[in-house]
Design a protein around this motif. Structure first.
Motif, short mmCIF file in Angstrom:
data_model
loop_
_atom_site.label_atom_id
_atom_site.label_comp_id
_atom_site.label_asym_id
_atom_site.label_seq_id
_atom_site.Cartn_x
_atom_site.Cartn_y
_atom_site.Cartn_z
N ASP A 137 45.98 35.89 36.94
CA ASP A 137 46.85 35.97 35.74
C ASP A 137 48.31 35.78 36.12
OD1 ASP A 137 44.63 36.42 34.19
OD2 ASP A 137 44.98 38.57 33.90
N ARG A 188 41.23 40.47 41.43
CA ARG A 188 41.22 38.99 41.40
C ARG A 188 41.87 38.47 40.12
NH1 ARG A 188 35.54 35.59 41.28
NH2 ARG A 188 36.22 34.36 39.50
N ASP A 189 41.52 39.08 38.99
CA ASP A 189 42.11 38.65 37.71
C ASP A 189 43.62 38.87 37.68
OD1 ASP A 189 39.84 37.65 36.49
OD2 ASP A 189 39.32 39.52 35.48
N ARG A 205 37.91 27.21 43.22
CA ARG A 205 37.01 27.94 44.12
C ARG A 205 36.60 26.93 45.18
NH1 ARG A 205 32.27 31.95 43.27
NH2 ARG A 205 33.15 32.54 41.29
N MET A 237 37.12 42.64 40.71
CA MET A 237 37.43 41.57 39.76
C MET A 237 38.77 41.82 39.07
SD MET A 237 35.81 38.77 39.06
CE MET A 237 36.06 37.43 37.91
N GLU A 270 33.70 31.20 51.18
CA GLU A 270 33.94 30.94 49.76
C GLU A 270 35.22 31.66 49.38
OE1 GLU A 270 31.46 32.97 46.87
OE2 GLU A 270 31.52 31.25 45.54
N ASP A 293 56.77 37.15 41.61
CA ASP A 293 56.09 37.59 40.38
C ASP A 293 55.00 38.62 40.69
OD1 ASP A 293 57.69 36.00 38.83
OD2 ASP A 293 56.16 34.50 38.37
N PHE A 296 39.32 31.26 47.02
CA PHE A 296 40.07 30.64 45.93
C PHE A 296 41.46 30.24 46.43
CE2 PHE A 296 36.93 33.33 44.00
CZ PHE A 296 36.44 32.58 42.95
N THR A 330 30.52 35.07 51.70
CA THR A 330 30.77 35.10 50.25
C THR A 330 30.91 36.55 49.79
OG1 THR A 330 28.45 35.23 49.55
CG2 THR A 330 29.33 33.03 50.01
N ARG A 331 31.37 36.73 48.56
CA ARG A 331 31.65 38.06 48.04
C ARG A 331 31.03 38.27 46.66
NH1 ARG A 331 38.11 37.36 48.11
NH2 ARG A 331 37.42 35.19 47.92
N ASP A 332 30.56 39.48 46.41
CA ASP A 332 30.33 39.92 45.03
C ASP A 332 31.65 40.45 44.49
OD1 ASP A 332 27.62 39.40 44.63
OD2 ASP A 332 27.01 41.28 45.58
N PHE A 333 31.87 40.25 43.20
CA PHE A 333 33.04 40.83 42.56
C PHE A 333 32.57 41.84 41.52
CE2 PHE A 333 34.68 36.89 44.29
CZ PHE A 333 35.94 37.24 44.75
N TYR A 334 32.42 43.10 41.94
CA TYR A 334 32.16 44.18 40.99
C TYR A 334 33.45 44.39 40.18
CZ TYR A 334 27.73 45.34 43.30
OH TYR A 334 26.44 45.30 43.79
N PRO A 335 33.38 45.15 39.07
CA PRO A 335 34.56 45.22 38.19
C PRO A 335 35.88 45.57 38.89
CG PRO A 335 32.68 46.15 37.07
CD PRO A 335 32.20 45.82 38.46
N HIS A 359 34.72 42.66 33.62
CA HIS A 359 34.57 41.33 34.20
C HIS A 359 33.96 41.43 35.60
CE1 HIS A 359 36.77 37.19 34.79
NE2 HIS A 359 35.48 37.05 34.62
N ILE A 360 32.98 40.59 35.88
CA ILE A 360 32.40 40.52 37.23
C ILE A 360 32.17 39.06 37.62
CG2 ILE A 360 31.18 42.73 37.09
CD1 ILE A 360 28.68 40.40 36.96
N ASP A 361 31.87 38.83 38.90
CA ASP A 361 31.45 37.51 39.36
C ASP A 361 30.62 37.71 40.62
OD1 ASP A 361 31.16 34.76 39.49
OD2 ASP A 361 33.19 34.35 40.18
N MET A 415 23.07 42.65 42.05
CA MET A 415 24.24 43.53 42.19
C MET A 415 23.95 44.94 41.69
SD MET A 415 27.30 40.83 41.15
CE MET A 415 28.67 42.01 41.15
#
Lengths: 430, 430
Positions: A26, A21-22, A106, A18, A120, A150, A122, A10-15, B39-41, B87
């Motif tokens: 998007d 990912r966003d 997810r 993220m 984990e 795109d 997406f 699994t992963r942490d998503f620091y800013p 944003h984070i996760d 985190m």
């Protein structure tokens, strides 16, 4: 304190992660909306039987399963397709056809960790349900190509390789194979690209116990074009469907992105027609996306028979591909305006200004504790904030502020009543 | 086939429900960006010990826990705060202060089902870490108010009720209570609004075994304003902090949204200062949001001591409140343009047009199978699509199309070379 790490796979998503990912999500969303797909989602865990119904008991090996406090056997979803089939089956004909649905689930698979695979992750899922015609396959392949372009990838970066399960079936049956042998054969053929030619030959002989039949398989897999196949098997329906598909894709201007490849099999048992995979041009990675037709799945979940075609694209391999091509989201400052102040200023004026700016949709950052002006300027530079509004005690008395444009270095004293107009003007010049 | 339903306490999101969820998430995202939160996760499941570290073993009762195939004891996250603390602790000082983070986690609690509570739900989390000053509490409360007003709710719909754990502590200790008694007392006081006055009195007496001490608690809870408290406890720090907070909130123009309420306690043990809850004006529902200061949590996870303040707002109660106020996302057509055609038309021209429009970011829907013109017009009306491009065989021959504006009923023959300009013009008049 070794337990205070992320669980394996699994992963942490620091800013920073993220933002990336966003960016992908998007862009996925934009593509889906332009192609008129509607957004859906389902629970993150489902009754265990939802997955065995489609894939048999052996699926448990790669599921995260658990029994809840009410004694229900549940599983974290490894894919969304069974949930989609359940949802369509539950609503019967009250859902208007064609159904065009997308989702960004997810997902969880308990798998051996390797490059491009996490436990984990997406996916983007796009599905068209209710259309048996090959026009839906073409529309879906157009959508997967648009998803890639795109994001900034082009025909030098990736290809869509297309084949057909029904074509393979006809060729194998015509060559003397029994229907019952095919699922095991598909599972082996799907792994062929990951084996050496020798290994594949050995496994094929193990499975078939007959060099002549093994040679037949090798012959089928040596076809390079639809025309080659037509010479041996003229007029069969799956061939006509594939040719129709390529003709539609050409009309859509996508001929350079797509290619027939008889080696595309897809491991899963439930495909019933055209299948495809998206690969990076060097095929140095796992497939970025894969999909095909699955006309029997909705009825497997008790729904009325509903033709369907769909694909899934994972975020991990796609992310690696984007990074290898240097594609990243544009860097954005955390705020439009930094509201600087001096320690001696009463904060009341600053807070009033912050509210004023925010009520006009301007994002504002300010120091939340008394900080020297030099330190504030350092933070402004570090965050790349383009505009600074300076409200010292003198400005507060006169109901003015000093506006500094960090890009040009220009400063101006502005009356509070003109501040929003001034900032909007400066921000429009980005 | 009873297993083919959603597990208890979870939801399917068909397109209509998903539009509503996306509306809330999109507005949340806009508010967070305007307030400069990043944003984070974190993973959807964590090591079980992450949660017992903060909440003790009894938390297991409301967790979905399981052992994975590698023997790890894991739990689906019931809240994001422990992951956030983990985190921040992991990165030490390399994260620039102040940290302003937001997230929209999907969460799981195995709880008794009741109005406003599901087992699978979403939250908005906003946290400011690194600022001990009450200015951060004010900023965060401003953000939660903006979140509500951005969604279309106003001061007649909701209030933010504010108190302070340290204030309560000082009042209780000054009244002769021991520190060790307080956690159990907070847990009881947090449930007070859900009990009758008699029931509360009875439970309080059970817990304290002393009517005089119970009367002291009742006296503390009868304070209605900060001024009332000051008469009895002049000059204590928590009172000064609360007064400072209200002064900041007034400067931010938010006085009408906020109110001191000594009854706001928050059940969780980890709050260390100001606490607040957002309620609908009639207090007919559960809290929409709640939060406060938690200065000790990052160090509990092995990080350096980091002051912190945060809140969480759930999607279920908020969704109920929005619906009760008739607030819903604007209805959007699934496509800008419907590409109609006649059965006899070669699809090549239609597909070419679809690609042309999409390459100019115009969303296009068209019939994926041969359908009568009347049926297509029915679908256009059902989907609320504003523009129709009709490409019959005659148009295909002449490289023209007929454009029909469904809103005005006007039709026009347009040359293909002028089509994008024409559609862009019509779409800008929405």
């Amino acid at each position: 304190m070794s337990t205070f790490t992320t669980p394996k796979g699994t992963r942490d998503f620091y800013p920073e992660a993220m933002v990336f990912r966003d960016f992908i999500f998007d862009m996925w969303t934009q593509t889906c909306r332009r192609y008129c797909f509607e957004h859906i989602d389902a629970p993150l865990f489902e009754h265990f039987e939802l997955y065995t119904q489609k894939s048999g008991e052996e699926i448990e090996r790669q599921l995260y399963t658990f029994v809840d406090k009410g004694g229900r056997k549940l599983a974290l979803r490894p894919e969304l397709t069974p949930s989609v089939a359940r949802m369509v089956a539950a609503k019967g004909t009250s859902l208007k056809r064609p159904i065009r649905w997308y989702s960004i689930p997810r997902l969880f698979r308990y798998e051996r960790m390797q490059k491009g695979r996490l436990r984990e992750f997406f996916q983007l899922n796009m599905d068209i349900l209710g259309i048996a015609e090959v026009s839906a396959d073409a529309e879906l392949i157009a959508a997967v190509i648009a998803m890639m372009t795109d994001l900034g990838l082009d025909k030098d970066d990736f290809s869509v390789l297309i084949s057909s399960r029904t074509l393979l079936e006809e060729l194998f049956v015509a060559s003397g194979f029994a229907q019952a042998e095919l699922p095991a054969l598909y599972a082996l053929l799907d792994k062929k690209p990951k084996m050496s030619a020798e290994e594949f030959e050995r496994k094929l002989n193990e499975q078939l116990h007959d060099p002549a039949r093994a040679a037949t398989i090798q012959k089928v897999f040596s076809y390079e074009t639809l025309d080659d196949i037509e010479k041996d098997f003229a007029g069969i329906q799956p061939l006509a469907d594939l040719m129709q598909l390529f003709s539609y894709l050409t009309a859509l201007g996508l001929a350079e992105y797509v290619r027939f490849d008889i080696g595309i099999v897809r491991g899963l048992a439930y495909y019933t027609g055209i299948v495809f995979e998206v690969f990076d041009k060097h095929k140095s990675m796992r497939a970025v996306a894969g999909g095909g037709r699955y006309d029997n799945l909705v009825s497997l979940y008790g729904g009325q028979s509903t033709p369907a075609v769909g694909f899934a694209a994972g975020d991990v391999v796609l992310g690696d591909l984007l990074m290898s091509r240097g594609i990243a989201p544009p860097v954005q400052a955390r705020a439009d305006v930094y509201l600087a102040e001096f320690a001696e200023t009463h904060p009341r004026y600053s807070l009033e200004l912050a509210s004023l700016l925010r009520s006009h949709r301007i994002s504002v950052e300010y120091s939340l504790k008394s900080t020297g002006f030099g330190k504030q300027m350092k933070q402004i530079n570090a965050l790349g904030i383009p505009l600074v509004v300076i409200a010292g005690s003198q400005e507060a008395e006169r109901n003015t502020v000093k506006v500094k444009d960090m890009r040009s270095g220009e400063e101006e004293i502005v009356d509070k009543s003109r501040l929003i107009a001034k900032l909007s003007d400066l921000l429009s010049h980005r």
